[in-house]
Design a protein around this motif. Structure first.
Motif, short mmCIF file in Angstrom:
data_model
loop_
_atom_site.label_atom_id
_atom_site.label_comp_id
_atom_site.label_asym_id
_atom_site.label_seq_id
_atom_site.Cartn_x
_atom_site.Cartn_y
_atom_site.Cartn_z
N SER A 263 0.91 -1.17 0.16
CA SER A 263 0.04 0.17 0.20
C SER A 263 1.01 1.02 -0.14
N TYR A 264 0.57 2.37 -0.89
CA TYR A 264 1.31 3.25 -0.72
C TYR A 264 -0.13 5.10 -0.60
N SER A 265 0.56 5.49 0.31
CA SER A 265 -0.53 6.63 0.97
C SER A 265 0.06 7.99 -0.20
N ILE A 266 -1.31 7.94 -0.76
CA ILE A 266 -0.66 9.46 -0.88
C ILE A 266 -1.75 10.36 -0.91
N GLU A 267 -1.99 11.82 -1.77
CA GLU A 267 -2.81 12.88 -1.81
C GLU A 267 -3.88 12.82 -2.23
N ASN A 268 -3.74 12.57 -3.72
CA ASN A 268 -4.80 13.08 -4.85
C ASN A 268 -4.97 11.50 -5.05
N PHE A 269 -6.39 11.51 -5.54
CA PHE A 269 -6.36 9.52 -5.93
C PHE A 269 -6.45 10.07 -8.32
N ASP A 270 -6.40 10.98 -8.36
CA ASP A 270 -5.25 11.15 -9.90
C ASP A 270 -4.04 10.63 -10.09
N TYR A 271 -3.79 10.74 -8.66
CA TYR A 271 -2.14 9.68 -8.38
C TYR A 271 -2.37 8.10 -9.12
N ILE A 272 -3.94 7.74 -8.91
CA ILE A 272 -3.67 6.00 -9.13
C ILE A 272 -4.53 5.77 -10.23
N LEU A 273 -5.54 6.60 -10.76
CA LEU A 273 -6.07 6.91 -12.25
C LEU A 273 -4.53 7.13 -13.25
N ASP A 274 -3.69 7.85 -12.78
CA ASP A 274 -2.30 7.35 -13.61
C ASP A 274 -1.58 6.16 -13.73
N CYS A 275 -2.10 5.13 -12.29
CA CYS A 275 -1.16 4.42 -12.18
C CYS A 275 -1.94 3.10 -13.14
N PHE A 276 -3.40 3.40 -13.59
CA PHE A 276 -4.22 2.70 -13.81
C PHE A 276 -3.44 2.83 -15.58
N GLU A 277 -3.42 4.08 -15.87
CA GLU A 277 -3.00 4.03 -17.33
C GLU A 277 -1.31 3.85 -17.49
N GLU A 278 -0.05 3.62 -16.64
CA GLU A 278 1.25 3.24 -16.92
C GLU A 278 1.35 2.04 -16.80
N PHE A 279 0.09 1.12 -16.24
CA PHE A 279 0.11 -0.26 -15.72
C PHE A 279 -0.58 -0.77 -16.92
N GLU A 280 -1.94 -0.17 -17.09
CA GLU A 280 -2.18 -0.74 -18.85
C GLU A 280 -1.31 -0.85 -19.99
N ASP A 284 0.44 -4.64 -19.95
CA ASP A 284 -0.65 -5.02 -20.68
C ASP A 284 -1.74 -4.94 -19.31
N ALA A 285 -1.76 -4.31 -18.44
CA ALA A 285 -2.87 -4.35 -17.38
C ALA A 285 -4.39 -4.41 -17.64
N LEU A 298 -14.63 2.74 -5.08
CA LEU A 298 -13.74 1.81 -5.42
C LEU A 298 -13.48 0.24 -5.55
N SER A 299 -14.11 -0.24 -5.98
CA SER A 299 -14.12 -1.73 -6.45
C SER A 299 -13.28 -2.02 -8.01
N HIS A 300 -13.05 -0.66 -8.61
CA HIS A 300 -12.41 -0.22 -9.76
C HIS A 300 -11.11 -0.60 -9.63
N ALA A 301 -10.64 -1.74 -10.99
CA ALA A 301 -9.23 -1.69 -10.54
C ALA A 301 -8.38 -2.25 -11.61
N VAL A 302 -6.94 -2.53 -11.76
CA VAL A 302 -6.41 -3.01 -13.53
C VAL A 302 -5.75 -4.87 -12.60
N THR A 303 -5.72 -5.41 -13.76
CA THR A 303 -5.15 -6.75 -12.99
C THR A 303 -4.49 -6.93 -14.06
N ILE A 304 -3.79 -7.82 -13.44
CA ILE A 304 -2.31 -8.55 -14.82
C ILE A 304 -2.37 -9.69 -13.68
N PRO A 305 -2.64 -11.30 -14.56
CA PRO A 305 -2.21 -12.48 -14.20
C PRO A 305 -0.94 -12.87 -14.13
#
Length: 343
Positions: A263-280, A284-285, A298-305
């Protein structure tokens, strides 16, 4: 007449009583006072510092008593007032907080040396074998340095040392080794704490909480990638997403067990959305939804097998503690295959 409890039965009963009830025994049942004093307490929260002891919601601060040697004649003379320490006399400040609105406190001078008084206080509450749910240490009092780790051990579940240094950790360490493995270890990462990462107390704790200084933190290099603890949480302002990708890559390569979290504690939720894009983009998440969280935001996520039985899931959640500026958690978790569904 009721049959009195045997020694073993009495020991078992006292062992499971909270601190308040144990203290009441001395007043209500004087005949048990001697037996009661021999068994260590079970304490919820303990904070230790030089001349400072906090037990649950009660705090003691012990200092030498001082005598005023001259009276100020004017307001400008106040700073020139001289104080002289009174030998053999201590000043103690006691504070108990029942809630945010109600507290009780007093200051009192006692005809006793402050070192002797503080030692008596710690010996009363911190006996050999005392169980402590959460131990927080600022500094290691001189009276505890005289203890022998072979005859005096504290049984600690969670150990916090965010407000102290590595030298203090080395002093307390021999007295909590019997607590291994810890449920949780919290400390502030600095260059001088690097030897801790080779310490069994850190390596075997179930949850590791690393706090990094807000400004100019020391370089972390590959520290995060090599951690083997089941649950790792960090606070680090503006951690590059590339660092999280390195951790994810290592966890996927090593096929970390199901249930392990980062877990990484952050200030803004935008950082999480940026992570989603970068991991995709990099891994290929696939955009997904954690089924156990229903259809909430908060159920939204990205998944890597990872393999046939597990998958690596990146999601977001509210930070569980009020700690500005941190408001959100980026959570990476190894879940069983099928814990998420494509979105």
């Amino acid at each position: 007449m009721d049959k009195p409890l045997s020694y073993d039965s009495l020991k078992s009963v006292l062992k499971h009583m909270n601190l308040k009830k144990r203290e009441q025994i001395d007043y209500i049942l004087p005949s048990l006072k001697t037996a009661n004093s021999k068994f260590p307490y079970h304490l919820s929260k303990v904070t230790i510092g030089d001349w400072h002891l906090k037990i649950n919601n009660r705090t003691w601060d012990v200092h030498p008593a001082f005598q005023k040697m001259n009276e100020p004649l004017t307001a400008e003379d106040v700073a020139a007032v001289e104080f002289v320490e009174i030998k053999g006399r201590a000043s103690i400040r006691f504070l108990v907080k029942y809630d945010e609105l109600f507290k009780y406190e007093y200051n009192q001078e006692i005809p006793q040396d402050n070192e002797e008084l503080f030692k008596k206080l710690t010996d009363e509450y911190l006996k050999n074998g005392t169980r402590i749910d959460t131990l927080n240490i600022y500094s290691f009092p001189k009276c505890l340095e005289e203890k022998n780790p072979e005859t005096w051990q504290l049984k600690v579940s969670e150990f916090k040392m965010r407000n102290t240094d590595y030298a203090t950790y080395l002093k307390i360490r021999p007295f909590i080794l019997g607590s291994l493995p810890l449920k949780r270890l919290c400390f502030c990462f600095r260059e001088d704490t690097l030897p801790m990462f080779d310490d069994p107390l850190l390596q075997t704790c179930n949850k590791l909480f690393l706090q990094f200084p807000y400004y100019n933190p020391d370089p972390i290099n590959d520290v995060l990638m090599n951690l083997q603890n089941p649950h790792v949480q960090i606070t680090y302002l503006n951690l590059p997403i590339e660092r999280l990708q390195e951790v994810a890559q290592r966890w996927i390569r090593d096929r970390r067990p199901i249930g392990h979290t980062f877990s990484y504690s952050i200030e803004n939720f935008d950082y999480i959305l940026d992570c989603f894009e970068e991991f995709e983009l990099i891994f290929d998440a696939k955009p997904s939804r954690i089924t156990s969280l229903g259809t909430t935001y908060l159920s939204h996520a990205v998944t890597i097998p990872i393999d046939d039985v597990s998958e690596f899931v990146i999601s977001g959640a509210k930070f569980d503690t009020y700690w500005p500026p941190f408001q959100w958690n980026l959570k990476m978790e190894v879940m069983p295959r099928g814990a998420t569904v494509p979105k």
